[in-house]
Design an enzyme around this catalytic site. Structure first.
Site, PDB file in Angstrom:
ATOM      1  N   ASP A  18      35.230  36.669  36.482  1.00 15.40           N
ATOM      2  CA  ASP A  18      34.684  37.775  35.682  1.00 15.40           C
ATOM      3  C   ASP A  18      35.701  38.249  34.647  1.00 15.40           C
ATOM      4  OD1 ASP A  18      32.882  39.652  34.878  1.00 15.40           O
ATOM      5  OD2 ASP A  18      33.016  40.899  36.669  1.00 15.40           O
ATOM      6  N   ASN A  66      22.132  35.792  34.762  1.00 11.94           N
ATOM      7  CA  ASN A  66      22.772  35.596  33.455  1.00 11.94           C
ATOM      8  C   ASN A  66      21.795  35.211  32.342  1.00 11.94           C
ATOM      9  OD1 ASN A  66      25.914  34.248  34.788  1.00 11.94           O
ATOM     10  ND2 ASN A  66      25.382  36.343  34.218  1.00 11.94           N
TER      11      ASN A  66
HETATM   12  C1  FPP Z   1      31.983  36.256  33.486  1.00 13.79           C
HETATM   13  O1  FPP Z   1      32.528  36.905  32.386  1.00 13.79           O
HETATM   14  C2  FPP Z   1      31.847  34.835  33.302  1.00 13.79           C
HETATM   15  C3  FPP Z   1      30.670  34.141  33.239  1.00 13.79           C
HETATM   16  C4  FPP Z   1      29.344  34.764  33.294  1.00 13.79           C
HETATM   17  C5  FPP Z   1      30.634  32.695  33.072  1.00 13.79           C
HETATM   18  C6  FPP Z   1      31.723  31.901  33.714  1.00 13.79           C
HETATM   19  C7  FPP Z   1      31.972  30.782  32.836  1.00 13.79           C
HETATM   20  C8  FPP Z   1      33.179  30.261  32.555  1.00 13.79           C
HETATM   21  C9  FPP Z   1      34.451  30.687  33.171  1.00 13.79           C
HETATM   22  C10 FPP Z   1      33.241  29.241  31.499  1.00 13.79           C
HETATM   23  C11 FPP Z   1      33.361  27.873  31.906  1.00 13.79           C
HETATM   24  C12 FPP Z   1      33.115  27.566  33.327  1.00 13.79           C
HETATM   25  C13 FPP Z   1      32.989  26.325  33.765  1.00 13.79           C
HETATM   26  C14 FPP Z   1      32.808  26.027  35.195  1.00 13.79           C
HETATM   27  C15 FPP Z   1      33.029  25.250  32.793  1.00 13.79           C
HETATM   28  P1  FPP Z   1      31.636  37.983  31.627  1.00 13.79           P
HETATM   29  O2  FPP Z   1      31.084  37.314  30.437  1.00 13.79           O
HETATM   30  O3  FPP Z   1      30.664  38.587  32.561  1.00 13.79           O
HETATM   31  O4  FPP Z   1      32.754  39.009  31.235  1.00 13.79           O
HETATM   32  P2  FPP Z   1      32.596  40.576  31.005  1.00 13.79           P
HETATM   33  O5  FPP Z   1      32.187  41.159  32.330  1.00 13.79           O
HETATM   34  O6  FPP Z   1      33.976  40.987  30.606  1.00 13.79           O
HETATM   35  O7  FPP Z   1      31.592  40.755  29.929  1.00 13.79           O
END
Ligand code: FPP
Length: 232
Positions: A18, A66
């Site tokens: 996250d 998501n």
């Molecule tokens: C959370 O950060 C992350 C995600 C919803 C996606 C996870 C994806 C990756 C780490 C990219 C690549 C992964 C792989 C396995 C290739 P957020 O966007 O919810 O962050 P925020 O809470 O700060 O908005």
């Protein structure tokens, strides 16, 4: 006084990655820049986990919730996932990595489903390490999936074991340790069933900044946790 416990290295670590969006926002960059940096953190963590002796890493890559994100961000995330899957599939044999993907197939696009099937089948023979990507994953959906599979078997009464054996990955051990980054302290529909006795480590680090040192801190915290499993 009882002594401080020394738990062995967890076999299975699961991570809620996250903070990509906030990382990007702090730098006045588009959210996708945060996800790109997050993909690099995945690489670092994979290496750190293998080095530490962990056997299974489950990463929450895309949740069933998501889909409510902007279309552009979803497209970017899937492009990144496709690139990562392709690279990992090519390199899997070199590192002895088996790829697993956990989640619902609907409504993933056919191109991604084909890629997933290829990644899983062509790495199935590897035994040194398992990378389980939770993709279009929701824990409540997973439990419902298990119950529906049991209904199809005409079960009249079900046991805890029945449910465990019909989850997406019945052969994986439950995660001993679950890490969530970015200071958030909740499970967000991740591994609800498997987390029954997991230890939690909440890291203030935003996922794109996660590295071996922080992974080691999580393992160090786990090592001295008193795990009682409901006993004394
Ligand atoms: C959370 O950060 C992350 C995600 C919803 C996606 C996870 C994806 C990756 C780490 C990219 C690549 C992964 C792989 C396995 C290739 P957020 O966007 O919810 O962050 P925020 O809470 O700060 O908005």
């Amino acid at each position: 006084m009882s002594q401080t416990p020394v738990n062995p290295v967890p076999q299975h670590v699961a991570i809620i990655m996250d903070g990509n969006g906030r990382w990007a926002q702090e730098r006045r960059l588009p959210r996708l820049a945060g996800h790109n940096a997050g993909a690099k953190a995945v690489e670092r963590t994979l290496k750190a986990a293998q080095k530490a002796g962990v056997k299974v890493l489950t990463l929450y890559a895309f949740s069933t919730e998501n889909w409510t994100r902007p279309q552009e961000e979803i497209a970017g995330l899937f492009k990144l996932l496709a690139q990562t899957l392709s690279r990992y599939t090519q390199q899997a044999d070199k590192y002895g990595v088996r790829l697993l993907v956990s989640g619902e197939r609907e409504p993933l696009p056919p191109a991604i489903l084909n890629q997933i099937d290829h990644a899983v089948s062509s790495t199935a023979h590897n035994t040194r390490f398992t990378l389980n990507l939770a993709l279009n994953y929701g824990a409540r959906q997973e439990i419902v999936h298990a119950v529906n599979a049991l209904l199809r078997e005409d079960k009249k009464e079900i046991t805890v074991q029945d449910i465990s054996q019909h989850l997406y990955q019945p052969d994986l051990p439950d995660p001993e340790l679950i890490i969530r980054t970015s200071g958030e302290e909740r499970l967000s529909n991740f591994l609800l069933w498997q987390a029954a006795y997991s230890e939690f480590y909440f890291s203030p680090v935003l996922w794109p900044d996660f590295d071996e040192a922080e992974f080691e801190r999580a393992l160090a915290a786990y090592r001295v946790r008193r795990r009682r499993f409901g006993g004394v």
